[in-house]
Design an enzyme around this catalytic site. Sequence first.
Site, PDB file in Angstrom:
ATOM      1  N   HIS A 258       0.852  -1.197   0.000  1.00 21.36           N
ATOM      2  CA  HIS A 258       0.000   0.000   0.000  1.00 21.36           C
ATOM      3  C   HIS A 258       0.881   1.237   0.000  1.00 21.36           C
ATOM      4  O   HIS A 258       1.951   1.236   0.606  1.00 21.36           O
ATOM      5  CB  HIS A 258      -0.901   0.013   1.246  1.00 21.36           C
ATOM      6  CG  HIS A 258      -2.073   0.919   1.083  1.00 21.36           C
ATOM      7  ND1 HIS A 258      -2.007   2.264   1.331  1.00 21.36           N
ATOM      8  CD2 HIS A 258      -3.330   0.665   0.657  1.00 21.36           C
ATOM      9  CE1 HIS A 258      -3.192   2.794   1.071  1.00 21.36           C
ATOM     10  NE2 HIS A 258      -4.003   1.857   0.657  1.00 21.36           N
ATOM     11  N   ASP A 309      -7.981  -5.377  -0.219  1.00 19.47           N
ATOM     12  CA  ASP A 309      -8.466  -6.267  -1.274  1.00 19.47           C
ATOM     13  C   ASP A 309      -8.149  -7.737  -1.029  1.00 19.47           C
ATOM     14  O   ASP A 309      -8.712  -8.602  -1.692  1.00 19.47           O
ATOM     15  CB  ASP A 309      -7.882  -5.834  -2.634  1.00 19.47           C
ATOM     16  CG  ASP A 309      -8.474  -4.518  -3.083  1.00 19.47           C
ATOM     17  OD1 ASP A 309      -9.691  -4.380  -2.998  1.00 19.47           O
ATOM     18  OD2 ASP A 309      -7.711  -3.631  -3.497  1.00 19.47           O
TER      19      ASP A 309
HETATM   20  N1  ACO Z   1       3.808  -7.683  -4.542  1.00 24.30           N
HETATM   21  C1  ACO Z   1       5.156  -7.722  -4.648  1.00 24.30           C
HETATM   22  N2  ACO Z   1       5.943  -6.666  -4.377  1.00 24.30           N
HETATM   23  C2  ACO Z   1       5.327  -5.533  -4.005  1.00 24.30           C
HETATM   24  C3  ACO Z   1       3.933  -5.426  -3.876  1.00 24.30           C
HETATM   25  C4  ACO Z   1       3.168  -6.563  -4.164  1.00 24.30           C
HETATM   26  N3  ACO Z   1       1.845  -6.537  -4.041  1.00 24.30           N
HETATM   27  N4  ACO Z   1       3.608  -4.189  -3.465  1.00 24.30           N
HETATM   28  C5  ACO Z   1       4.752  -3.528  -3.358  1.00 24.30           C
HETATM   29  N5  ACO Z   1       5.787  -4.330  -3.678  1.00 24.30           N
HETATM   30  C6  ACO Z   1       7.209  -3.987  -3.661  1.00 24.30           C
HETATM   31  C7  ACO Z   1       7.628  -3.366  -4.980  1.00 24.30           C
HETATM   32  O1  ACO Z   1       8.037  -4.305  -5.914  1.00 24.30           O
HETATM   33  C8  ACO Z   1       8.735  -2.470  -4.510  1.00 24.30           C
HETATM   34  O2  ACO Z   1       9.840  -3.287  -4.231  1.00 24.30           O
HETATM   35  P1  ACO Z   1      11.322  -2.862  -4.587  1.00 24.30           P
HETATM   36  O3  ACO Z   1      11.572  -1.628  -3.767  1.00 24.30           O
HETATM   37  O4  ACO Z   1      12.138  -4.037  -4.204  1.00 24.30           O
HETATM   38  O5  ACO Z   1      11.302  -2.564  -6.055  1.00 24.30           O
HETATM   39  C9  ACO Z   1       8.237  -1.948  -3.170  1.00 24.30           C
HETATM   40  O6  ACO Z   1       7.398  -2.979  -2.677  1.00 24.30           O
HETATM   41  C10 ACO Z   1       7.450  -0.639  -3.276  1.00 24.30           C
HETATM   42  O7  ACO Z   1       6.378  -0.850  -4.194  1.00 24.30           O
HETATM   43  P2  ACO Z   1       5.756   0.254  -5.157  1.00 24.30           P
HETATM   44  O8  ACO Z   1       5.068  -0.441  -6.276  1.00 24.30           O
HETATM   45  O9  ACO Z   1       6.793   1.274  -5.499  1.00 24.30           O
HETATM   46  O10 ACO Z   1       4.702   0.900  -4.187  1.00 24.30           O
HETATM   47  P3  ACO Z   1       3.566   1.907  -4.615  1.00 24.30           P
HETATM   48  O11 ACO Z   1       3.280   2.720  -3.415  1.00 24.30           O
HETATM   49  O12 ACO Z   1       3.907   2.627  -5.867  1.00 24.30           O
HETATM   50  O13 ACO Z   1       2.348   0.952  -4.977  1.00 24.30           O
HETATM   51  C11 ACO Z   1       0.534  -0.518  -4.734  1.00 24.30           C
HETATM   52  C12 ACO Z   1       1.339   0.613  -4.083  1.00 24.30           C
HETATM   53  C13 ACO Z   1       0.130  -0.104  -6.146  1.00 24.30           C
HETATM   54  C14 ACO Z   1      -0.712  -0.759  -3.913  1.00 24.30           C
HETATM   55  C15 ACO Z   1       1.431  -1.779  -4.779  1.00 24.30           C
HETATM   56  O14 ACO Z   1       1.710  -2.203  -3.464  1.00 24.30           O
HETATM   57  C16 ACO Z   1       0.776  -2.902  -5.572  1.00 24.30           C
HETATM   58  O15 ACO Z   1       0.915  -2.939  -6.799  1.00 24.30           O
HETATM   59  N6  ACO Z   1       0.059  -3.827  -4.896  1.00 24.30           N
HETATM   60  C17 ACO Z   1      -0.655  -4.888  -5.595  1.00 24.30           C
HETATM   61  C18 ACO Z   1      -1.976  -4.387  -6.144  1.00 24.30           C
HETATM   62  C19 ACO Z   1      -2.971  -4.130  -5.051  1.00 24.30           C
HETATM   63  O16 ACO Z   1      -3.184  -4.951  -4.165  1.00 24.30           O
HETATM   64  N7  ACO Z   1      -3.633  -2.973  -5.140  1.00 24.30           N
HETATM   65  C20 ACO Z   1      -4.695  -2.605  -4.176  1.00 24.30           C
HETATM   66  C21 ACO Z   1      -4.222  -1.521  -3.259  1.00 24.30           C
HETATM   67  S1  ACO Z   1      -5.472  -1.081  -2.088  1.00 24.30           S
HETATM   68  C22 ACO Z   1      -6.622  -0.244  -3.042  1.00 24.30           C
HETATM   69  O17 ACO Z   1      -6.303   0.479  -3.927  1.00 24.30           O
HETATM   70  C23 ACO Z   1      -7.966  -0.422  -2.753  1.00 24.30           C
END
Ligand code: ACO
Length: 372
Positions: A258, A309
Amino acid sequence: MAEGKGGLEDVVACDSEICFIDGKQGRLLYRGYDITELAGHVSFEEVCYLLWYGDLPNSGQLKELRGRLAAARVLPAGIVQLLRELPPARPMMSLRTAVSALGLYDPERDDNSLPACQRKAERMTAQMPSLVAALARLSEGKEPVAPRADLGEAANFLHMMRGSDPEPLQVEAMDMALVLHADHELNASTFSARVTAATLADMHAAITSAVGTLEGPLHGGANEEVMRMLVKIGAPEKAAAFVHDALAAGQKISGFGHRVYKTEDPRATILRRMSHDLGERAGSTLYYDITRAVEKAIFEEKKLYPNVDLYSASTYHAMGIATDFFTPIFAVSRVSGWSAHVLEQYAHNRLIRPRAEYVGPGARHLPAQAAR
Ligand code: ACO
């Protein structure tokens, strides 16, 4: 161009009195009330009133609101006709089309005054479950079910989805799910609603933007992705290998991570319990068990926490809801928060217009005609 640059991380884009997230402590408050106190103690209708009008309603105000919502549930005939004629598509695509079309039929279509917009917020919140349930019924080749004015929002929604009386435990769970999803500060869909409203476009335009934004798998679409993943994994003992391989391939696992929470999303804590109880009641905790196993594996591998989610997927599945309708259910709840934010935006409006850092070519001249 630097990949992933931007995202407006930690940028404060507006003042708001509606919702507070403490990302470090994992707390979520609606107008000062902690979600853990609200869930299971107040109904979705009370939360709607709180979000729109700033305080919980007294019993008279709640009765009146319930009456207004029940009266607004019936969809215009032209909208039902439109839903019948839409080509088969993902329900979120049909939903955003229907929400936009609803604006054409709104009795106060051209009135953007505050009282008219408050009435539109109530109307759209009353109509969203009718739209989603009608789309669900039509997708199964069945007729839409008329709303029942004697039922609350959660019970009536389940009644319209199924055409039969819902079980009390399911009504309780749906009501709690609606409370938990109602608002979440400046998430992507709410931000897009506010950007649209800030141009002084109407409420239906703003909510249509929000529905379109919610669909993406990085946002509300993640609950459907979670369910597809659980089905693919198939058994708890296969979860660790699945997670390992997915992370090794650089894939994101839906339902985890998140932008704001650095610990467990408090909504996930409540939904985890609901998923377990509903699964038990439905006679199988398989998808709850797989989710637990995925959760353990991803924490061990990457210290990632679940978001809202993750457990909403197995919760809705245990209620017998088709996967394609998980994200539309999110919209059934979040329309309350979107509309509260649109009202707040109109009340303190300034056009939202950021800048981009230009990284393209420097100024240049057209080559001579012969060289082109
Ligand atoms: N699975 C694997 N790795 C993840 C995940 C995940 N679900 N979420 C974050 N990470 C990792 C990234 O790969 C990154 O790692 P790194 O630094 O080694 O490259 C680090 O954690 C930071 O992640 P970002 O994608 O930069 O975080 P951001 O704040 O941009 O994205 C998001 C947040 C979009 C929610 C992300 O966590 C994600 O894609 N999650 C999966 C989709 C999801 O569940 N979305 C629902 C969110 S809640 C809602 O909107 C209702």
